[in-house]
Design an enzyme around this catalytic site. Structure first.
Site, mmCIF file in Angstrom:
data_model
loop_
_atom_site.group_PDB
_atom_site.id
_atom_site.type_symbol
_atom_site.label_atom_id
_atom_site.label_comp_id
_atom_site.label_asym_id
_atom_site.label_seq_id
_atom_site.Cartn_x
_atom_site.Cartn_y
_atom_site.Cartn_z
ATOM 1 N N CYS B 86 0.816 -1.220 0.000
ATOM 2 C CA CYS B 86 0.000 0.000 0.000
ATOM 3 C C CYS B 86 0.849 1.269 0.000
ATOM 4 C CB CYS B 86 -0.937 -0.005 1.198
ATOM 5 S SG CYS B 86 -1.853 -1.548 1.345
ATOM 6 N N HIS B 335 -9.089 3.981 -1.211
ATOM 7 C CA HIS B 335 -7.748 3.404 -1.101
ATOM 8 C C HIS B 335 -7.440 2.474 -2.276
ATOM 9 C CE1 HIS B 335 -4.089 1.798 0.386
ATOM 10 N NE2 HIS B 335 -4.554 0.869 1.180
#
Lengths: 409, 409
Positions: B86, B335
């Site tokens: 991420c 996200h």
């Protein structure tokens, strides 16, 4: 722009190692890289790490960089995973050089790894295919060898390149790889063997294709401000170049060359202030025999269309004036995808520091490495140069033919 | 070490876009980044590109960097794909800064993308899991929300942090995201809503978890030698820091903090010569509500154990003295894994250049971005700083609250 230096490099053997993991192979490569630094280096000296892998098999697709650096005792160090298909660790080396030149780090580890031999042949086909364009190559059934077969066919058609010339690439690289204790296919092959092998993707046969491999390789890059602490025989990163292109071969204007390689080489030569005529050796990306011939032309070793003649001339053999792939290349040394680019730098380090054992060249000063991602969506070229020492330094220096350490894996 | 500047940044909307591809979303982000450069920038000015993506869904696992840069007209430009789960594009931004500081490039594109909403929930679970440790987390059945749930439980146990405090993170970030035209979940939520949502991984409920998202974001970094060509209001990269750690949470000494974030922040603050008290805003990695609370402590916004009190105090709300996640954060803005780090930089650029629309802060000078890979195997922190102009320059300057351009995707 401060200078960057190659202070050490090492690799695991390449091959099929069911008893090893990506972590253990990386550890072997890291330890050998550390051991190769003339004056030694402490893990605590490493400011940063860049790790290349394609992630074949998908075992640790995310954060595999930190997973290996933590394993070798570099826990906490900024670690970036890079992936540019088969050029992953060539780009890792480039990024390490940028990190050093940026002033943000003094010693950077650049490495790569891949485990390929534990997957099924279908899975291998999938993972090689991901380096091609997905929709119109992989999903439409084009294999990776098929892509290079198209390039071979085009080159044969345009320039009269022959199957025998392709086979000569295999013969040369196996002759070199037979002298490399870390090579996967460390045996010689005759021209007859290479000519009579079963077809993989016409016109490419088995000897025109590199194997699938497990392995890891590491290089240590240091800044000019600290290099004197690690070695009296500095190897300078004289040139760095990279280029990208459409990922799909079918999207490009030419099938008989790799434009990304040309761009990478032009940039690297310009930065180094040298040309191909100034090289003492080169490690080029011979994933398929045609790829080495294309590299001869893209890197300016000969004019376009003349690569077949160049391989026939013997000039790129180990005793020629421009030895290519003294390590055995991807063909004989092996091609663990993410390790390959850093592995080429290992050979450059060994040749330039006189540690290439039975395949040691006679006091080479300057070498090039050339790493291609996919069929040419990315390419990266480095030029490494042993800095001239004064004659008094030279007379007290190392033996030019030290034996190669760390034979067994 | 020459200075690097943030000269432009833009993002696609985040959400579920079945009619878009990773290429088209990246193109939108790239065009908005280009359009955001005050004096304009030509694609031909871009020397290099770094692209972050995890590759969720596996559609172009190899060479996805060159695949998108070629699509936006940067064919040929050296392009590196980086992946740190991420934190992929947070590291892409860092690498772009190194490239500029190295002297090897003057203008570098750093971007990222991810397409996540077209995969099944099982596939999503797989792809999120790859950011955890493979053998003892993913393959043993631990989900990614399960990993953060363990951290939440530990923090609650050690420091008395409450579910309500976790829910307040959601309430705050949704209040901000409701003002962001590019946010995926652009609606407010009440504390009651956030408290009564179904459990995902106890103690985390649905409002304590960010959504899965499609999206892309881009930032343009330029050297001090050329920045004047692009803007009269330079935003300097004042600090950069990164850290790594064991990939598996179970391998670490602490569950109540992320050591990689601490290391990254320390380095960034030291380089910038500032501390958390000097920040006007921060974008932090709130993949789960607990992650924002951990960030408060790891980044030094409060002492260890006091994050629950800090969120309750209102100080991190948009009208507080240290607004956090004015964009809506991962929780409300969304996200799309590979885009997230660059997307945080987009918000920093908008706030520092007065283009944050309804959520514009009052003339902020310095902001921080904080991007975490996995459960903390990697972290990267940037500090951006608007350079002080002279008062005469300032009086003729831009309006502090220009409207946000490019509302629709």
């Amino acid at each position: 722009m401060r200078d960057a230096y190659l202070i050490g490099a090492g690799q695991s053997a390449y091959g099929s190692f069911p008893g090893e993991s990506y972590r253990s192979l990386f550890e072997t490569a890291f330890e050998r890289a550390v051991d190769s630094v003339p004056e030694g280096v402490e893990p605590g000296d490493v400011d940063e790490a860049v790790v290349g892998t394609l992630g074949v098999g998908g075992r640790q697709l995310g954060l595999s960089g930190p997973a290996v650096t933590e394993h070798v005792g570099l826990g906490g160090v900024p670690t970036t995973r890079v992936e540019n298909a088969c050029a992953a660790s060539g780009y890792a080396v480039r990024q390490a050089i940028q990190a050093v030149k940026s002033g943000m780090a003094d010693v950077v580890l650049a490495g790569g790894f891949e485990i390929m031999t534990d997957t099924s042949s279908d899975a291998t086909k999938y993972w090689l295919g991901v380096s091609g364009e997905t929709e119109w190559e992989r999903l439409s059934g084009t294999t990776f060898s098929g892509v290079y077969a198209q390039m071979a066919s085009a080159h044969m058609d345009a320039h009269g390149t022959t199957r025998e010339q392709l086979s000569r690439v295999a013969v040369k690289n196996h002759a070199n790889g037979a002298k490399n204790p870390h090579a996967q296919l460390a045996f010689e092959c005759s021209l007859e063997d290479a000519q009579s092998a079963p077809v993989v993707a016409d016109p490419l046969n088995l000897y025109h294709c590199c194997p699938t491999s497990d392995g890891a390789a590491c290089a240590l890059i240091a800044s000019e401000d600290v290099v004197g602490k690690y070695t009296d025989d500095p190897i300078r990163v004289a040139g760095v170049g990279a280029g990208s292109d459409s990922v799909g071969l079918f999207q490009r204007d030419t099938y008989t060359g790799i434009p990304a390689s040309r761009r990478a080489a032009e940039t690297a030569y310009e930065m180094a202030g040298v040309g191909p005529e100034d090289l003492d050796f080169a490690e080029v990306h011979d994933c398929f025999a045609i790829a080495e011939l294309l590299a001869y032309e893209d890197l300016g070793f000969c004019d376009p269309g003349e690569a077949g003649d160049l391989i026939e001339s013997g000039r790129t053999e180990i005793d020629g004036d421009l030895p290519v792939n003294t390590s055995g290349g991807l063909k004989s040394k092996g091609h663990p995808i993410g390790a390959t680019g850093a592995g080429q730098v290992v050979e450059a380090f060994k040749q330039l520091s006189g540690k290439a054992g039975d395949r040691q060249l006679d006091d080479p000063v300057r070498g090039l490495t050339h790493n291609v991602g996919g069929s040419g969506g990315a390419a990266v070229v480095h030029v490494f140069e042993r800095e001239e020492r004064s004659s008094s330094e030279r007379s007290s220096g190392r033996s030019p033919r030290e034996s190669e350490s760390g034979v067994a894996r």
